[in-house]
Design a protein around this motif. Structure first.
Motif, mmCIF file in Angstrom:
data_model
loop_
_atom_site.group_PDB
_atom_site.id
_atom_site.type_symbol
_atom_site.label_atom_id
_atom_site.label_comp_id
_atom_site.label_asym_id
_atom_site.label_seq_id
_atom_site.Cartn_x
_atom_site.Cartn_y
_atom_site.Cartn_z
ATOM 1 N N ARG A 157 0.811 -1.214 0.000
ATOM 2 C CA ARG A 157 0.000 0.000 0.000
ATOM 3 C C ARG A 157 0.845 1.265 0.000
ATOM 4 O O ARG A 157 0.444 2.293 -0.559
ATOM 5 C CB ARG A 157 -0.937 -0.004 1.214
ATOM 6 C CG ARG A 157 -2.151 -0.912 1.040
ATOM 7 C CD ARG A 157 -2.933 -1.036 2.316
ATOM 8 N NE ARG A 157 -4.242 -1.665 2.097
ATOM 9 C CZ ARG A 157 -4.961 -2.256 3.041
ATOM 10 N NH1 ARG A 157 -4.495 -2.309 4.297
ATOM 11 N NH2 ARG A 157 -6.124 -2.807 2.752
ATOM 12 N N GLU A 158 2.016 1.216 0.617
ATOM 13 C CA GLU A 158 2.883 2.390 0.678
ATOM 14 C C GLU A 158 3.727 2.565 -0.586
ATOM 15 O O GLU A 158 4.413 3.575 -0.731
ATOM 16 C CB GLU A 158 3.782 2.299 1.908
ATOM 17 C CG GLU A 158 3.014 2.456 3.217
ATOM 18 C CD GLU A 158 3.895 2.361 4.453
ATOM 19 O OE1 GLU A 158 5.096 2.018 4.297
ATOM 20 O OE2 GLU A 158 3.390 2.637 5.553
ATOM 21 N N ASP A 159 3.673 1.597 -1.479
ATOM 22 C CA ASP A 159 4.387 1.708 -2.746
ATOM 23 C C ASP A 159 3.523 2.516 -3.716
ATOM 24 O O ASP A 159 2.428 2.078 -4.085
ATOM 25 C CB ASP A 159 4.652 0.312 -3.308
ATOM 26 C CG ASP A 159 5.520 0.333 -4.550
ATOM 27 O OD1 ASP A 159 5.494 1.344 -5.278
ATOM 28 O OD2 ASP A 159 6.219 -0.664 -4.800
ATOM 29 N N PRO A 160 3.978 3.695 -4.164
ATOM 30 C CA PRO A 160 3.135 4.542 -5.021
ATOM 31 C C PRO A 160 2.838 3.921 -6.378
ATOM 32 O O PRO A 160 1.929 4.394 -7.083
ATOM 33 C CB PRO A 160 3.956 5.830 -5.159
ATOM 34 C CG PRO A 160 5.372 5.420 -4.885
ATOM 35 C CD PRO A 160 5.288 4.317 -3.874
ATOM 36 N N THR A 161 3.572 2.890 -6.772
ATOM 37 C CA THR A 161 3.305 2.250 -8.064
ATOM 38 C C THR A 161 2.225 1.185 -7.976
ATOM 39 O O THR A 161 1.804 0.656 -9.008
ATOM 40 C CB THR A 161 4.587 1.603 -8.632
ATOM 41 O OG1 THR A 161 4.971 0.491 -7.810
ATOM 42 C CG2 THR A 161 5.722 2.614 -8.682
ATOM 43 N N MET A 162 1.771 0.845 -6.759
ATOM 44 C CA MET A 162 0.819 -0.242 -6.581
ATOM 45 C C MET A 162 -0.562 0.286 -6.201
ATOM 46 O O MET A 162 -0.690 1.203 -5.371
ATOM 47 C CB MET A 162 1.295 -1.204 -5.501
ATOM 48 C CG MET A 162 2.696 -1.776 -5.704
ATOM 49 S SD MET A 162 2.917 -2.691 -7.245
ATOM 50 C CE MET A 162 1.826 -4.098 -6.972
ATOM 51 N N LEU A 163 -1.572 -0.278 -6.802
ATOM 52 C CA LEU A 163 -2.972 -0.015 -6.444
ATOM 53 C C LEU A 163 -3.493 -1.250 -5.743
ATOM 54 O O LEU A 163 -3.452 -2.354 -6.308
ATOM 55 C CB LEU A 163 -3.788 0.280 -7.697
ATOM 56 C CG LEU A 163 -5.281 0.565 -7.515
ATOM 57 C CD1 LEU A 163 -5.475 1.833 -6.704
ATOM 58 C CD2 LEU A 163 -5.964 0.679 -8.871
ATOM 59 N N CYS A 164 -3.986 -1.099 -4.507
ATOM 60 C CA CYS A 164 -4.273 -2.257 -3.656
ATOM 61 C C CYS A 164 -5.714 -2.255 -3.150
ATOM 62 O O CYS A 164 -6.331 -1.206 -2.985
ATOM 63 C CB CYS A 164 -3.334 -2.280 -2.452
ATOM 64 S SG CYS A 164 -1.576 -2.231 -2.861
ATOM 65 N N HIS A 165 -6.198 -3.460 -2.868
ATOM 66 C CA HIS A 165 -7.512 -3.602 -2.235
ATOM 67 C C HIS A 165 -7.602 -4.962 -1.557
ATOM 68 O O HIS A 165 -7.113 -5.974 -2.095
ATOM 69 C CB HIS A 165 -8.626 -3.469 -3.266
ATOM 70 C CG HIS A 165 -9.993 -3.453 -2.665
ATOM 71 N ND1 HIS A 165 -10.406 -2.497 -1.747
ATOM 72 C CD2 HIS A 165 -11.066 -4.283 -2.833
ATOM 73 C CE1 HIS A 165 -11.655 -2.732 -1.393
ATOM 74 N NE2 HIS A 165 -12.073 -3.811 -2.024
ATOM 75 N N LEU A 166 -8.226 -4.991 -0.382
ATOM 76 C CA LEU A 166 -8.485 -6.227 0.346
ATOM 77 C C LEU A 166 -9.904 -6.679 0.025
ATOM 78 O O LEU A 166 -10.875 -6.000 0.375
ATOM 79 C CB LEU A 166 -8.311 -6.008 1.849
ATOM 80 C CG LEU A 166 -8.644 -7.196 2.765
ATOM 81 C CD1 LEU A 166 -7.792 -8.409 2.420
ATOM 82 C CD2 LEU A 166 -8.439 -6.800 4.232
ATOM 83 N N LEU A 167 -10.024 -7.815 -0.637
ATOM 84 C CA LEU A 167 -11.317 -8.320 -1.076
ATOM 85 C C LEU A 167 -11.897 -9.248 -0.010
ATOM 86 O O LEU A 167 -11.230 -10.191 0.420
ATOM 87 C CB LEU A 167 -11.157 -9.065 -2.401
ATOM 88 C CG LEU A 167 -10.597 -8.203 -3.543
ATOM 89 C CD1 LEU A 167 -10.087 -9.071 -4.673
ATOM 90 C CD2 LEU A 167 -11.654 -7.238 -4.046
ATOM 91 N N PRO A 168 -13.143 -9.012 0.415
ATOM 92 C CA PRO A 168 -13.707 -9.749 1.548
ATOM 93 C C PRO A 168 -14.329 -11.086 1.172
ATOM 94 O O PRO A 168 -15.532 -11.310 1.347
ATOM 95 C CB PRO A 168 -14.759 -8.774 2.091
ATOM 96 C CG PRO A 168 -15.235 -8.050 0.874
ATOM 97 C CD PRO A 168 -14.026 -7.904 -0.019
#
Length: 215
Positions: free
Chosen positions: A191-202
């Motif tokens: 998440r702290e990497d500006p090149t990555m787009l992240c999401h936690l899928l439930p």
């Protein structure tokens, strides 16, 4: 932030329970139970197959095989032209994986199985050569796996971590179990990497998704 009410839980349960699985997957899960192996939950498996169908990766690395449930999801979703590299040192798990592939009539050339420790194998794989990496192993070496996965994926590449809820310990701040801390740190790293787009899928077990958006 949505309130935690009975309607929300009912909607989540409906989504989880709306997944059906064919006999090949059911038999793979049965083998997993017999071996005491952790397998991705049905909703997570279905989501993984849908993601692969949408993203259409040509080359995928799977760290840890389980017993082949996630492997089947990837191979079915990516289409006939894609190849999967599975790294698994447990020979019983490898045997179960091979049985699942045979039952699903997947050609051997589409699934390369490396029966060595992931820590040994990952460093030999080429930079930016894969479209997707699934981390389907325990969390003991999770940070190392994530660091290697970031190196392995190319532009628009995807990193997935199964069992992201860590047996539902993740949401409990007081829990400091090693695997839970590792999962929190891995999510923070991505998440702290500006090149990555992240999401936690439930899904039932949680599926963490990170996409390289540097291109």
């Amino acid at each position: 932030m949505p309130s935690l009410n009975t309607e929300l839980f009912a909607s989540w349960a409906l989504a989880q329970n709306s997944v059906s699985e064919d006999e090949v997957l059911q038999r793979a899960r049965q083998r997993g139970q017999e071996l005491g192996a952790k397998t991705i939950d049905p909703a997570g498996r279905a989501l993984l197959e849908v993601l692969c169908s949408l993203h259409r990766p040509r080359s995928v690395v799977q760290i840890g095989s389980g017993v082949g449930v996630a492997s089947l999801a990837i191979l079915r979703g990516m289409g006939d032209r894609g190849t999967l590299t599975v790294i698994e040192s447990d020979l019983e798990h490898v045997g179960a994986l091979r049985e699942a592939l045979r039952e699903d009539r997947i050609l051997g050339a589409r699934a390369r199985i490396i029966t060595e420790r992931s820590a040994t194998v990952l460093g030999r794989l080429n930079d930016s050569s894969y479209d997707m990496v699934l981390i389907d192993a325990g969390h003991a070496n999770l940070l190392d796996y994530v660091a290697e996965s970031k190196r392995l994926i190319g532009a628009r590449g995807v990193i997935l971590i199964s069992n992201a809820f860590d047996e539902h310990r993740l949401a409990k701040p007081a829990v400091r179990q090693a695997s839970t801390v590792a999962m929190r740190d891995a999510m923070r790293m991505l998440r702290e990497d500006p090149t990555m787009l992240c999401h936690l899928l439930p899904t039932e077990q949680g599926l963490f998704l990170a996409v390289d958006r540097s291109a």
